[in-house]
Write an enzyme that holds these catalytic residues in place. Sequence first.
Site, PDB file in Angstrom:
ATOM      1  N   HIS A  16       0.815  -1.207   0.000  1.00  0.00           N
ATOM      2  CA  HIS A  16       0.000   0.000   0.000  1.00  0.00           C
ATOM      3  C   HIS A  16       0.852   1.263   0.000  1.00  0.00           C
ATOM      4  O   HIS A  16       0.536   2.233  -0.679  1.00  0.00           O
ATOM      5  CB  HIS A  16      -0.923   0.002   1.220  1.00  0.00           C
ATOM      6  N   HIS A  55     -10.185   2.404   0.083  1.00  0.00           N
ATOM      7  CA  HIS A  55     -10.265   1.940   1.472  1.00  0.00           C
ATOM      8  C   HIS A  55     -11.082   0.656   1.459  1.00  0.00           C
ATOM      9  O   HIS A  55     -12.099   0.528   2.142  1.00  0.00           O
ATOM     10  CB  HIS A  55     -10.905   3.006   2.372  1.00  0.00           C
TER      11      HIS A  55
END
EC number: 6.3.5.3
Length: 755
Positions: free
Chosen positions: A57, A108
């Site tokens: 990420h 998300h």
Amino acid sequence: MSIHNDTVEAAIASPEQEQPYLQLGLKEDEYQRIREILGRRPTDAELTMYSVMWSEHCSYKSSKVHLRYFGETTTEEMGEKILAGIGENAGVVDIGDGHAVTFRVESHNHPSYVEPYQGAATGVGGIVRDIMAMGARPIAVMDQLRFGPADAPDTQRVLPGVVAGVGGYGNCLGLPNIGGETVFDESYAQNPLVNALCVGTLKVEDLKLAFASGLGNKVMLFGSRTGLDGIGGVSVLASESFEEGEERKLPAVQVGDPFAEKVLIECCLDLYRAGVVVGIQDLGGAGLACATSELAASGDGGMEINLDKVPLRAKNMTAAEILASESQERMCAVVTPENVETFKEICAHWDVTCAEIGEVAEGKHLIIRHQGEVVVDAPAHTIANEGPEYERPWARPSWQDELQSGGEVQAPEDLRQTMLDMVSSPALCSRDFITEQYDRYVRGNTVKAKHSDAGVLRIDENTSRGIAVSADASGRYTKLDPNMGARLALAEAHRNVAVTGARPVAVTNCLNYGSPENPDVMWQFRESVHGLADGCVELNIPVSGGNVSFYNQTGEEPILPTPVVGVLGVIDDVHNAFGHDANPNQDLILLGDTKEEFGGSIYQQVVHNELRGLPPQVDLAKEAALADFFVGNTDIAAAHDLSEGGFLQALAEMCFRNNVGANIDLTRIHETPHVALFSESASRALVACAPEKTEALLSRVSRAGLSATRVGNTTDSTELDFGVVSIKVAELRKAWAETLPRLFGHAAGANSVVA
């Protein structure tokens, strides 16, 4: 995270001590590389920092080798208006007259499956802080949501919570939600996609960047206190796949407080106005570990931090926990010593907690102390910028040829019933159940939002200058052809902005894919990046930034490859923006050519329940010409792009609000009725105009090098008459409106925040 607190001194004294690097997501060779950098084993705090900052990420370790293609293909002309681009918290575009706009979309996804409300809410909060960190005032949000089948039990759990989280956080911030997309597909079951977009405005000279410059300048942490929520959250969750039944074993999801963020926004804007900020970074994924290492790495010196100065809301937190915490509503700023008191006074005015936690120091190391001991002593750039870079194997899947074969569709047995089935399908039905939970008009500058192709906002109340924003993707198209699928996402977002009358000026993206360790997935990703980058060159529009989300899969089954593409447009006067609500007695003109293109279409999905063939083929030169046609065109009364669902969907949505009927000659679109109604050929738009302006409009189309034909006209009959079939507008609208309330109405009062 059960990591005890140790020091650099202890690490030197115990070189062979076993460490839980595998549990923290590091590979054996990555751990050994850290030891080489430091010349010793890492402390627990250092191991935590490297693990979160070298995660997929944060480091883009599997994607950056391909993402460089964006930079390689961007021309000087394309990039001349980009004030801040790829690698910054958000892209910033100079739109003229001293105005700049910043926008970004970020994922998300995994947190929103674990805890739908907080996962989605903190996704909104995080993207808003990215915009704040550029020196801008956030002015609007959008959302791109994807779930499993609409009637699946897990979707019944996840969707209401996600929608309530998006609405609850955005509404409390006082930011209008000006658009988005909601998609249902089996591949997103147990792996929903929650992509949040935010747009902000600033003056060109007010741009802020994330760097720690100036020896002796102070590092100020302000906003909410640091707690145990979200430790390793997004950085770990976004770097691993879900296995069946494991969702409750994952780390806690962050907890958001929108009211604290609302105050933080105003506090930041006051700090900017006072001129007391040298550099600034939000605390999102990887928390203080990310903020301190990135600020130091992009500055001109090192940094020293004292964790004992960090305001905490939990007792006995270790250094590793403080650094990895993803507690929300926090920012980190670099301030000159003479401005520290002013900085603190402004924070006190807004009742925002503020602490001086360190300073810019000599050298290039990030040195962090806790309880009087050095727990981190490492080159900052190795934490923030020198994560591993993988050239993962990629190869065209062995099943791709078979998937692309066939795709032909049959004419429906009952055309009228098929029309009802199409508009009432979860793919095409009204999203009012969702959008009514969002405040679309707060702040008073929303021009177009609900039932609009793109959100349109006024950014200058004196000149009525405005912007239009849209974001689109089709995982179905991209599965069939990743390169063309990315181009089609770009084309649709570009067209959605264009049909409002705005000129597209910049692109952002959020690329959602399965595991990068799967060569099939990496081929999809690489093809999509090339398709999007090359498409932007053809449209002469720059990519200002983006986000990559990998490991979107459950077990071994990846999601549909989903490249979400956002486009920003500029309109000189929002009073001239086009809507798509038609009125009676207007001519209807279809721009573009309709072909028998059904691969990946909603007709193929609803009527044939399959995904096969090739997606529509897009000519981006025609998309550019279409955009030019709409800018400054005063002959248009209403306009709607044609995309999913084809001509019928566009016409129905133009007629619904005013209960307008229409007479349509389908043979002017295509000789075959179901092709005319449901084909998803690209580069098309439906335009309504006064009859006396039809000739002038058709002449302008011809000069633009586009094809167009008058396909019919609107009426006050409240019926859509296609010659071969007719249907009442009210009947069609009822079918369109009832689907989501029927599926999710049980949750409307339980979780949602209704605007």
